[in-house]
Write an enzyme that holds these catalytic residues in place. Sequence first.
Site, PDB file in Angstrom:
ATOM      1  CE1 TYR A  81      -3.930  -2.223   5.230  1.00  0.00           C
ATOM      2  CE2 TYR A  81      -3.153  -0.032   4.638  1.00  0.00           C
ATOM      3  CZ  TYR A  81      -3.696  -1.253   4.272  1.00  0.00           C
ATOM      4  OH  TYR A  81      -4.003  -1.491   2.955  1.00  0.00           O
ATOM      5  CB  SER A 132      -0.873   0.002   1.255  1.00  0.00           C
ATOM      6  OG  SER A 132      -1.562   1.221   1.378  1.00  0.00           O
TER       7      SER A 132
HETATM    8  N1  LIG Z   1      -8.855  -0.825  -1.036  1.00  0.00           N
HETATM    9  C1  LIG Z   1      -7.802  -0.048  -0.845  1.00  0.00           C
HETATM   10  O1  LIG Z   1      -7.895   1.186  -0.836  1.00  0.00           O
HETATM   11  C2  LIG Z   1      -6.438  -0.660  -0.664  1.00  0.00           C
HETATM   12  C3  LIG Z   1      -5.332   0.192  -0.749  1.00  0.00           C
HETATM   13  C4  LIG Z   1      -4.062  -0.336  -0.582  1.00  0.00           C
HETATM   14  C5  LIG Z   1      -3.892  -1.689  -0.362  1.00  0.00           C
HETATM   15  N2  LIG Z   1      -4.997  -2.487  -0.275  1.00  0.00           N
HETATM   16  C6  LIG Z   1      -4.776  -3.904  -0.029  1.00  0.00           C
HETATM   17  O2  LIG Z   1      -5.406  -4.665  -1.033  1.00  0.00           O
HETATM   18  C7  LIG Z   1      -5.706  -5.961  -0.518  1.00  0.00           C
HETATM   19  C8  LIG Z   1      -7.148  -6.303  -0.861  1.00  0.00           C
HETATM   20  O3  LIG Z   1      -7.997  -5.421  -0.174  1.00  0.00           O
HETATM   21  P1  LIG Z   1      -9.404  -4.937  -0.742  1.00  0.00           P
HETATM   22  O4  LIG Z   1      -9.402  -3.463  -0.684  1.00  0.00           O
HETATM   23  O5  LIG Z   1      -9.724  -5.642  -1.992  1.00  0.00           O
HETATM   24  O6  LIG Z   1     -10.350  -5.396   0.476  1.00  0.00           O
HETATM   25  P2  LIG Z   1     -11.489  -6.506   0.616  1.00  0.00           P
HETATM   26  O7  LIG Z   1     -12.490  -6.394  -0.481  1.00  0.00           O
HETATM   27  O8  LIG Z   1     -11.926  -6.395   2.034  1.00  0.00           O
HETATM   28  O9  LIG Z   1     -10.698  -7.861   0.378  1.00  0.00           O
HETATM   29  C9  LIG Z   1      -9.871  -8.410   1.340  1.00  0.00           C
HETATM   30  C10 LIG Z   1      -9.709  -9.873   0.993  1.00  0.00           C
HETATM   31  O10 LIG Z   1      -8.804 -10.434   1.954  1.00  0.00           O
HETATM   32  C11 LIG Z   1      -9.378 -11.633   2.419  1.00  0.00           C
HETATM   33  N3  LIG Z   1      -8.940 -11.932   3.761  1.00  0.00           N
HETATM   34  C12 LIG Z   1      -9.028 -11.173   4.871  1.00  0.00           C
HETATM   35  N4  LIG Z   1      -8.605 -11.841   5.946  1.00  0.00           N
HETATM   36  C13 LIG Z   1      -8.228 -13.066   5.489  1.00  0.00           C
HETATM   37  C14 LIG Z   1      -7.724 -14.217   6.108  1.00  0.00           C
HETATM   38  N5  LIG Z   1      -7.501 -14.280   7.433  1.00  0.00           N
HETATM   39  N6  LIG Z   1      -7.454 -15.308   5.355  1.00  0.00           N
HETATM   40  C15 LIG Z   1      -7.684 -15.280   4.013  1.00  0.00           C
HETATM   41  N7  LIG Z   1      -8.169 -14.217   3.376  1.00  0.00           N
HETATM   42  C16 LIG Z   1      -8.441 -13.132   4.111  1.00  0.00           C
HETATM   43  C17 LIG Z   1     -10.882 -11.421   2.345  1.00  0.00           C
HETATM   44  O11 LIG Z   1     -11.521 -12.686   2.207  1.00  0.00           O
HETATM   45  P3  LIG Z   1     -12.345 -13.465   3.344  1.00  0.00           P
HETATM   46  O12 LIG Z   1     -12.975 -12.458   4.227  1.00  0.00           O
HETATM   47  O13 LIG Z   1     -13.319 -14.274   2.544  1.00  0.00           O
HETATM   48  O14 LIG Z   1     -11.333 -14.327   4.025  1.00  0.00           O
HETATM   49  C18 LIG Z   1     -11.007 -10.635   1.059  1.00  0.00           C
HETATM   50  O15 LIG Z   1     -11.110 -11.497  -0.041  1.00  0.00           O
HETATM   51  C19 LIG Z   1      -5.428  -5.904   0.984  1.00  0.00           C
HETATM   52  O16 LIG Z   1      -4.161  -6.465   1.254  1.00  0.00           O
HETATM   53  C20 LIG Z   1      -5.393  -4.409   1.265  1.00  0.00           C
HETATM   54  O17 LIG Z   1      -4.612  -4.081   2.384  1.00  0.00           O
HETATM   55  C21 LIG Z   1      -6.263  -2.011  -0.426  1.00  0.00           C
END
Ligand SMILES: NC(=O)c1ccc[n+]([C@@H]2O[C@H](COP(=O)([O-])OP(=O)(O)OC[C@H]3O[C@@H](n4cnc5c(N)ncnc54)[C@H](OP(=O)(O)O)[C@@H]3O)[C@@H](O)[C@H]2O)c1
Length: 252
Positions: A152, A139
């Site tokens: 985070y 991130s």
């Molecule tokens: N959205 C943003 O602005 C942003 C910015 C920078 C980085 N990111 C990063 O991008 C990645 C994806 O995030 P997103 O924004 O797409 O959020 P999201 O829609 O909440 O997706 C998060 C994913 O991680 C999975 N997850 C969470 N805990 C888990 C566990 N214990 N075991 C296995 N899977 C797990 C969830 O699946 P389950 O709940 O089904 O397990 C879900 O599929 C993350 O690493 C986040 O930090 C996001």
Amino acid sequence: MSKRALITGASSGIGAALSRRLARRGYEVWLAARRLPELESLARAIEGEGGRAHAISLDVSKPEATEQAVAALDREVGGFDLVLANAGVGGPAHPVAKQTFADFRAVMEINLMGAAATILPVIPGMVERGSGHVVGISSLAGEVPLPAAADYGTSKAALSFFLASAAADLIPRGVAVTDVHPGFVRTPLTDKNKFPMPFLVELEQAAEIIDRGIERKKRVIRFPLPLKAAISGGNLLPAAWRDALVNRNRPV
Ligand SMILES: NC(=O)c1ccc[n+]([C@@H]2O[C@H](COP(=O)([O-])OP(=O)(O)OC[C@H]3O[C@@H](n4cnc5c(N)ncnc54)[C@H](OP(=O)(O)O)[C@@H]3O)[C@@H](O)[C@H]2O)c1
């Protein structure tokens, strides 16, 4: 034979959107997360578009079990070509004064240990084959110390450092490493945020940027441009000035 990709956190947001794109580019995809029904429905949608997909139940907050499961799957499929450690939790809305060690560790277990446990078991096979690609979703929040993001930001900064060190080892041995630093992307994770998210990127646009960077085997993918420029500029300032600046835009 089609290439094989493992994607963690594929049940929603960035992981789901990227899985669809990888499948359209000809990858056979293994979709991993805790919510199996969401993964199964995504796998059906991918197969409906002519792709090949498998739903895998995986909880990366249990790193030892994750390492074993990924190693076994890697053997079973004959070696993944691409592994995308995307599963993650949290964000910049967690003041350190309200954080317990248990909260901090929970974020580390998923974002850092979970990612390492996903990536490490596939590396020996990739090195042996002299090919393969590992990708971590870090991130922009890991590049700058933001208020309310000690857990985070630390997890993402550490993940990026891990990927950078791994790249130094692996690139000369034919294995590509990509570290992805998104800004704010509209997903279920950020839908919970009550604070303003500057330069918010829509999910499909973010997935397109990441997918294109993965295809080109970019070492680092940072976006969007205005936020990455602001963060790079801010990091050139003396620490006290930078801290004062970020504190003017506290998320909570
Ligand atoms: N959205 C943003 O602005 C942003 C910015 C920078 C980085 N990111 C990063 O991008 C990645 C994806 O995030 P997103 O924004 O797409 O959020 P999201 O829609 O909440 O997706 C998060 C994913 O991680 C999975 N997850 C969470 N805990 C888990 C566990 N214990 N075991 C296995 N899977 C797990 C969830 O699946 P389950 O709940 O089904 O397990 C879900 O599929 C993350 O690493 C986040 O930090 C996001």
